[in-house]
Design a protein around this motif. Structure first.
Motif, PDB file in Angstrom:
ATOM      1  N   PRO A  30       5.316  51.056  53.927  1.00 20.80           N
ATOM      2  CA  PRO A  30       4.697  50.150  52.953  1.00 20.80           C
ATOM      3  C   PRO A  30       5.760  49.345  52.205  1.00 20.80           C
ATOM      4  O   PRO A  30       6.954  49.630  52.294  1.00 20.80           O
ATOM      5  N   ASP A  31       5.299  48.366  51.456  1.00 19.07           N
ATOM      6  CA  ASP A  31       6.191  47.524  50.663  1.00 19.07           C
ATOM      7  C   ASP A  31       6.917  48.392  49.633  1.00 19.07           C
ATOM      8  O   ASP A  31       6.280  49.033  48.798  1.00 19.07           O
ATOM      9  N   PRO A  35       4.291  49.604  43.172  1.00 19.85           N
ATOM     10  CA  PRO A  35       4.547  50.571  42.098  1.00 19.85           C
ATOM     11  C   PRO A  35       4.232  52.017  42.482  1.00 19.85           C
ATOM     12  O   PRO A  35       4.938  52.936  42.052  1.00 19.85           O
ATOM     13  N   VAL A  36       3.206  52.224  43.290  1.00 25.07           N
ATOM     14  CA  VAL A  36       2.864  53.587  43.703  1.00 25.07           C
ATOM     15  C   VAL A  36       3.949  54.148  44.616  1.00 25.07           C
ATOM     16  O   VAL A  36       4.382  55.291  44.459  1.00 25.07           O
ATOM     17  N   VAL A  37       4.404  53.335  45.545  1.00 28.58           N
ATOM     18  CA  VAL A  37       5.464  53.762  46.468  1.00 28.58           C
ATOM     19  C   VAL A  37       6.742  54.047  45.680  1.00 28.58           C
ATOM     20  O   VAL A  37       7.426  55.047  45.926  1.00 28.58           O
ATOM     21  N   ARG A  38       7.059  53.202  44.715  1.00 30.45           N
ATOM     22  CA  ARG A  38       8.254  53.408  43.904  1.00 30.45           C
ATOM     23  C   ARG A  38       8.164  54.692  43.090  1.00 30.45           C
ATOM     24  O   ARG A  38       9.140  55.432  42.973  1.00 30.45           O
ATOM     25  N   LEU A  39       6.987  54.976  42.551  1.00 26.93           N
ATOM     26  CA  LEU A  39       6.796  56.201  41.772  1.00 26.93           C
ATOM     27  C   LEU A  39       6.954  57.435  42.649  1.00 26.93           C
ATOM     28  O   LEU A  39       7.664  58.384  42.296  1.00 26.93           O
ATOM     29  N   VAL A  40       6.303  57.428  43.803  1.00 28.16           N
ATOM     30  CA  VAL A  40       6.391  58.574  44.722  1.00 28.16           C
ATOM     31  C   VAL A  40       7.841  58.787  45.152  1.00 28.16           C
ATOM     32  O   VAL A  40       8.347  59.914  45.128  1.00 28.16           O
TER      33      VAL A  40
END
Length: 80
Positions: A30-31, A35-40
């Motif tokens: 994913p991109d 924000p969700v990917v960055r948080l995870v």
């Protein structure tokens, strides 16, 4: 002492879920600005990075999530 074990149990379970989500997300690429990917990644990568340096390379397979999941499961068994 039991409320502390309750909190630790939930934190470990949340980490397990985040590691599984991170592994699944890695299949789809994913991109990284999402924000969700960055948080995870911000939560999971500090756990996985030290093991990646220790575990041998297995081609395209990253065994560090499995090793962390195994460690967290053993922590859960020891806490209960």
């Amino acid at each position: 002492m039991f409320p502390l074990l309750f909190i630790v149990d939930h934190i470990i379970n949340a980490l397990i879920i985040l590691i599984v989500v991170s592994s699944i997300l890695s299949w789809f690429q994913p991109d990284p600005r999402n924000p969700v990917v960055r948080l995870v990644n911000a939560i999971v990568e500090p756990l996985l990075h030290p093991l990646r340096a220790v575990l041998p390379a297995m081609g395209p397979l990253d065994l560090s999530p499995m090793a962390i999941l195994w460690l967290l499961q053993n922590l859960l068994r020891g806490a209960s």
